[in-house]
Scaffold this motif. Structure first.
Motif, PDB file in Angstrom:
ATOM      1  N   LEU A 149      34.920 -41.270 -25.860  1.00  0.00           N
ATOM      2  CA  LEU A 149      34.188 -42.522 -25.996  1.00  0.00           C
ATOM      3  C   LEU A 149      32.919 -42.383 -25.178  1.00  0.00           C
ATOM      4  N   SER A 150      31.758 -42.666 -25.787  1.00  0.00           N
ATOM      5  CA  SER A 150      30.503 -42.429 -25.078  1.00  0.00           C
ATOM      6  C   SER A 150      29.464 -43.481 -25.429  1.00  0.00           C
ATOM      7  N   ALA A 151      28.482 -43.609 -24.531  1.00  0.00           N
ATOM      8  CA  ALA A 151      27.328 -44.486 -24.734  1.00  0.00           C
ATOM      9  C   ALA A 151      26.084 -43.617 -24.819  1.00  0.00           C
ATOM     10  N   LEU A 152      25.186 -43.939 -25.764  1.00  0.00           N
ATOM     11  CA  LEU A 152      23.986 -43.145 -25.985  1.00  0.00           C
ATOM     12  C   LEU A 152      22.742 -44.004 -25.815  1.00  0.00           C
ATOM     13  N   GLY A 153      21.708 -43.403 -25.259  1.00  0.00           N
ATOM     14  CA  GLY A 153      20.396 -44.024 -25.194  1.00  0.00           C
ATOM     15  C   GLY A 153      19.344 -43.037 -25.668  1.00  0.00           C
ATOM     16  N   GLN A 154      18.433 -43.494 -26.524  1.00  0.00           N
ATOM     17  CA  GLN A 154      17.436 -42.598 -27.102  1.00  0.00           C
ATOM     18  C   GLN A 154      16.078 -43.287 -27.155  1.00  0.00           C
ATOM     19  N   ALA A 155      15.033 -42.502 -26.981  1.00  0.00           N
ATOM     20  CA  ALA A 155      13.664 -42.996 -27.117  1.00  0.00           C
ATOM     21  C   ALA A 155      12.832 -41.922 -27.800  1.00  0.00           C
ATOM     22  N   ASN A 156      12.068 -42.306 -28.826  1.00  0.00           N
ATOM     23  CA  ASN A 156      11.184 -41.383 -29.535  1.00  0.00           C
ATOM     24  C   ASN A 156       9.784 -41.982 -29.611  1.00  0.00           C
ATOM     25  N   TRP A 157       8.842 -41.236 -29.065  1.00  0.00           N
ATOM     26  CA  TRP A 157       7.454 -41.694 -29.012  1.00  0.00           C
ATOM     27  C   TRP A 157       6.648 -40.914 -30.034  1.00  0.00           C
ATOM     28  N   ILE A 158       6.123 -41.620 -31.036  1.00  0.00           N
ATOM     29  CA  ILE A 158       5.315 -40.999 -32.085  1.00  0.00           C
ATOM     30  C   ILE A 158       3.866 -40.954 -31.625  1.00  0.00           C
ATOM     31  N   LEU A 159       3.332 -39.749 -31.451  1.00  0.00           N
ATOM     32  CA  LEU A 159       1.964 -39.590 -30.993  1.00  0.00           C
ATOM     33  C   LEU A 159       0.981 -39.840 -32.133  1.00  0.00           C
ATOM     34  N   ASN A 160      -0.312 -39.950 -31.804  1.00  0.00           N
ATOM     35  CA  ASN A 160      -1.325 -40.324 -32.798  1.00  0.00           C
ATOM     36  C   ASN A 160      -1.386 -39.362 -33.971  1.00  0.00           C
ATOM     37  N   LYS A 161      -1.196 -38.068 -33.730  1.00  0.00           N
ATOM     38  CA  LYS A 161      -1.299 -37.081 -34.801  1.00  0.00           C
ATOM     39  C   LYS A 161       0.031 -36.778 -35.473  1.00  0.00           C
ATOM     40  N   GLY A 162       1.071 -37.550 -35.157  1.00  0.00           N
ATOM     41  CA  GLY A 162       2.346 -37.413 -35.849  1.00  0.00           C
ATOM     42  C   GLY A 162       3.414 -36.652 -35.107  1.00  0.00           C
ATOM     43  N   ALA A 163       3.057 -35.958 -34.025  1.00  0.00           N
ATOM     44  CA  ALA A 163       4.067 -35.270 -33.226  1.00  0.00           C
ATOM     45  C   ALA A 163       4.938 -36.306 -32.511  1.00  0.00           C
ATOM     46  N   THR A 164       6.137 -35.878 -32.087  1.00  0.00           N
ATOM     47  CA  THR A 164       7.091 -36.799 -31.485  1.00  0.00           C
ATOM     48  C   THR A 164       7.641 -36.229 -30.183  1.00  0.00           C
ATOM     49  N   ILE A 165       7.675 -37.071 -29.152  1.00  0.00           N
ATOM     50  CA  ILE A 165       8.348 -36.737 -27.899  1.00  0.00           C
ATOM     51  C   ILE A 165       9.617 -37.574 -27.823  1.00  0.00           C
ATOM     52  N   GLY A 166      10.740 -36.920 -27.539  1.00  0.00           N
ATOM     53  CA  GLY A 166      12.008 -37.631 -27.506  1.00  0.00           C
ATOM     54  C   GLY A 166      12.745 -37.452 -26.194  1.00  0.00           C
ATOM     55  N   PHE A 167      13.522 -38.464 -25.838  1.00  0.00           N
ATOM     56  CA  PHE A 167      14.375 -38.396 -24.654  1.00  0.00           C
ATOM     57  C   PHE A 167      15.714 -39.015 -25.004  1.00  0.00           C
ATOM     58  N   GLY A 168      16.801 -38.395 -24.542  1.00  0.00           N
ATOM     59  CA  GLY A 168      18.119 -38.923 -24.829  1.00  0.00           C
ATOM     60  C   GLY A 168      19.065 -38.752 -23.664  1.00  0.00           C
ATOM     61  N   ILE A 169      20.024 -39.661 -23.578  1.00  0.00           N
ATOM     62  CA  ILE A 169      21.066 -39.593 -22.555  1.00  0.00           C
ATOM     63  C   ILE A 169      22.395 -39.937 -23.204  1.00  0.00           C
ATOM     64  N   ASN A 170      23.427 -39.215 -22.797  1.00  0.00           N
ATOM     65  CA  ASN A 170      24.774 -39.432 -23.328  1.00  0.00           C
ATOM     66  C   ASN A 170      25.735 -39.468 -22.144  1.00  0.00           C
ATOM     67  N   TYR A 171      26.439 -40.578 -22.006  1.00  0.00           N
ATOM     68  CA  TYR A 171      27.424 -40.703 -20.932  1.00  0.00           C
ATOM     69  C   TYR A 171      28.758 -41.041 -21.587  1.00  0.00           C
ATOM     70  N   GLY A 172      29.765 -40.194 -21.347  1.00  0.00           N
ATOM     71  CA  GLY A 172      31.031 -40.433 -22.014  1.00  0.00           C
ATOM     72  C   GLY A 172      32.222 -39.887 -21.262  1.00  0.00           C
ATOM     73  N   MET A 173      33.408 -40.180 -21.823  1.00  0.00           N
ATOM     74  CA  MET A 173      34.667 -39.726 -21.246  1.00  0.00           C
ATOM     75  C   MET A 173      35.529 -39.131 -22.346  1.00  0.00           C
ATOM     76  N   SER A 174      36.102 -37.966 -22.068  1.00  0.00           N
ATOM     77  CA  SER A 174      36.990 -37.292 -23.014  1.00  0.00           C
ATOM     78  C   SER A 174      38.378 -37.175 -22.413  1.00  0.00           C
ATOM     79  N   SER A 175      39.388 -37.460 -23.221  1.00  0.00           N
ATOM     80  CA  SER A 175      40.778 -37.355 -22.760  1.00  0.00           C
ATOM     81  C   SER A 175      41.546 -36.415 -23.669  1.00  0.00           C
ATOM     82  N   TYR A 176      42.502 -35.704 -23.065  1.00  0.00           N
ATOM     83  CA  TYR A 176      43.322 -34.720 -23.763  1.00  0.00           C
ATOM     84  C   TYR A 176      44.771 -35.165 -23.661  1.00  0.00           C
ATOM     85  N   PRO A 177      45.374 -35.585 -24.764  1.00  0.00           N
ATOM     86  CA  PRO A 177      46.723 -36.172 -24.706  1.00  0.00           C
ATOM     87  C   PRO A 177      47.796 -35.214 -24.180  1.00  0.00           C
TER      88      PRO A 177
END
Length: 440
Positions: free
Chosen positions: A272-300
């Motif tokens: 189970l995880s939470a995601l945050g993302q940001a994408n900045w479209i520059l004037n000439k069409g290029a894109t800068i992106g940033f992402g974060i993923n925080y989650g927990m995994s369990s093994y039964p």
């Protein structure tokens, strides 16, 4: 009164029958008249009847394409204009209509590429203004939200030289163990190759809340079955619910994700995880992106095996062109919830470089190269005397051919080398796969 399909006689005088050549010419004239009068549905109906005999002739292809695109038959228009651009790459009008067709199909990347190609041909000023109107609309579409439903179905098959990512060595050396002798490995613990088949279903739905915000739902399910042994058959399911919005040129998105994994029909892990993302479209069409993923995994099967995961990524993607690339930097940690499981915790960092090229109007090629360096938190003292550190490199290459906007064929190849301080985790892996994809 007699009626021959295209003209009505003024009297009852019998008219001579038209030869096949005269009939074909009359139909071409009628098609041109319908298009000139902007009677596109009727023109498309007539052109469709003429298609078996006239397809491939430049004059007909253009008229058929115009009738199709103006009556909303965009896939059919795409075929016609692709043929024309392939045969006459310097003809600006053909490329302009191809770009327009991609736009109506919402193939925004391909549309932008073709509109830029039109501008490179230095067309007349009115054409330039028309192109810029479309380019502005593409920019607006990239920064706005439209209701959208997407379903992708993919089936494939191939060969994997190492389905369990295991060493090819027959023994583990005593130098890295807590035991005074080498340990022999059975076949199940060593490199295992197998042919396999795979299936994937991906559904996405976007519902606008305002012109610049929306919520989205994504569901993905996949299965991979190996022909030689079911031990490593893998089934995964993922659901994701997100909310996105624009602030100027930046798109923000937050989401919650649940993932479930089975190995040979038994539950392997859930996360189970939470995601945050940001994408900045520059004037000439290029894109800068940033992402974060925080989650927990369990093994039964391991009460002490729970892992808390944090991952950060920073990316830069080139503006849409015939050749495109993207560089992503990755940093992350896996932290064990219990001290007895610290040997499975790790820190890692690396990068991925991806490149894709439109090799023709219907096909594209792509490749990627990734490097990931990992260091584990503690020695697994129940077995080893050395700390595990891995250096992983993967190279992949592929090619896809689109039969139309819905149906495509792909073939993918990859090679992975994982160099570890522990022999059990040093391995090589090669895969080759072909598949068919249907999407709408």
């Amino acid at each position: 009164m007699a009626f021959n399909g295209y003209a009505q006689d003024a009297d009852e005088t019998p008219q001579p029958e038209l030869s096949p050549e005269q009939t074909a010419a009359a139909r071409m004239d009628a098609l041109a008249v319908l298009i000139k009068r902007q009677q596109y549905p009727q023109a498309y109906e007539l052109a469709t009847r003429m298609l078996p005999e006239k397809e491939g002739l430049p004059k007909f292809d253009f008229q058929y394409g115009m009738a199709a695109v103006e009556s909303g038959h965009y896939d059919q228009a795409l075929f016609a204009f692709e043929r024309l651009v392939l045969g006459f790459p310097n003809q600006t009008r053909y490329r302009l209509e191809l770009a327009r067709t991609h736009f109506y199909l919402r193939n925004l990347v391909r549309a932008e590429v073709e509109f830029n190609n039109v501008l490179k041909q230095n067309p007349p000023e009115p054409v330039k203004k028309n192109v810029m109107i479309f380019m502005d609309r593409i920019t607006d579409l990239k920064r706005s939200v439209e209701s959208k439903f997407m379903l992708v179905l993919d089936v494939g098959g191939g060969y994997d030289s190492n389905i369990n990512s295991a060493t090819s060595e027959k023994e583990l050396p005593k130098e890295e163990l807590i035991f005074p002798v080498d340990i022999a490995l059975d076949d199940a613990s060593r490199e295992t190759g197998s042919a396999y088949w795979s299936a994937l279903a991906h559904m996405a739905y976007i519902s606008p809340l305002t012109k610049t915000s929306a919520f989205d739902l994504r569901l993905v399910a996949s299965n991979r079955s190996n022909s030689d042994t079911p031990i490593y058959d893998l089934t995964t399911a993922m659901s994701e619910l997100g909310y996105s919005f624009y602030t100027g040129p930046v798109k923000w998105r937050g989401a919650g994700r649940y993932q479930f994994v089975q190995l040979d029909g038994e539950e392997l892990l859930s996360s189970l995880s939470a995601l945050g993302q940001a994408n900045w479209i520059l004037n000439k069409g290029a894109t800068i992106g940033f992402g974060i993923n925080y989650g927990m995994s369990s093994y039964p099967e391991d009460d002490d095996g729970d892992i808390t995961q944090q991952q950060f990524n920073l990316s830069y993607a080139s503006a849409p062109k015939k050749d495109n690339w993207k560089l992503t930097l990755i940093f992350g940690t896996d932290s064990a919830d219990e001290s007895s499981n610290n040997h499975n915790g790790k820190t890692y960092q690396g990068f991925t470089y991806q490149s894709s090229s439109f090799t023709s109007q219907r096909s594209n090629s792509y490749w990627l190269f990734s490097v990931l360096s990992s260091e584990y938190d503690e020695i697994n003292s129940a077995l080893y005397s050395k700390l595990r550190k891995d250096q992983n490199a993967t190279f992949g290459i592929g090619w896809r051919y689109n039969f139309n906007s819905h149906f495509s064929f792909r073939n993918d190849y990859s090679f992975t080398y994982n160099d570890s301080t522990l022999e059990a985790n040093t391995y090589k892996r090669a895969k080759a796969e072909v598949g068919l994809t249907y999407s709408f």
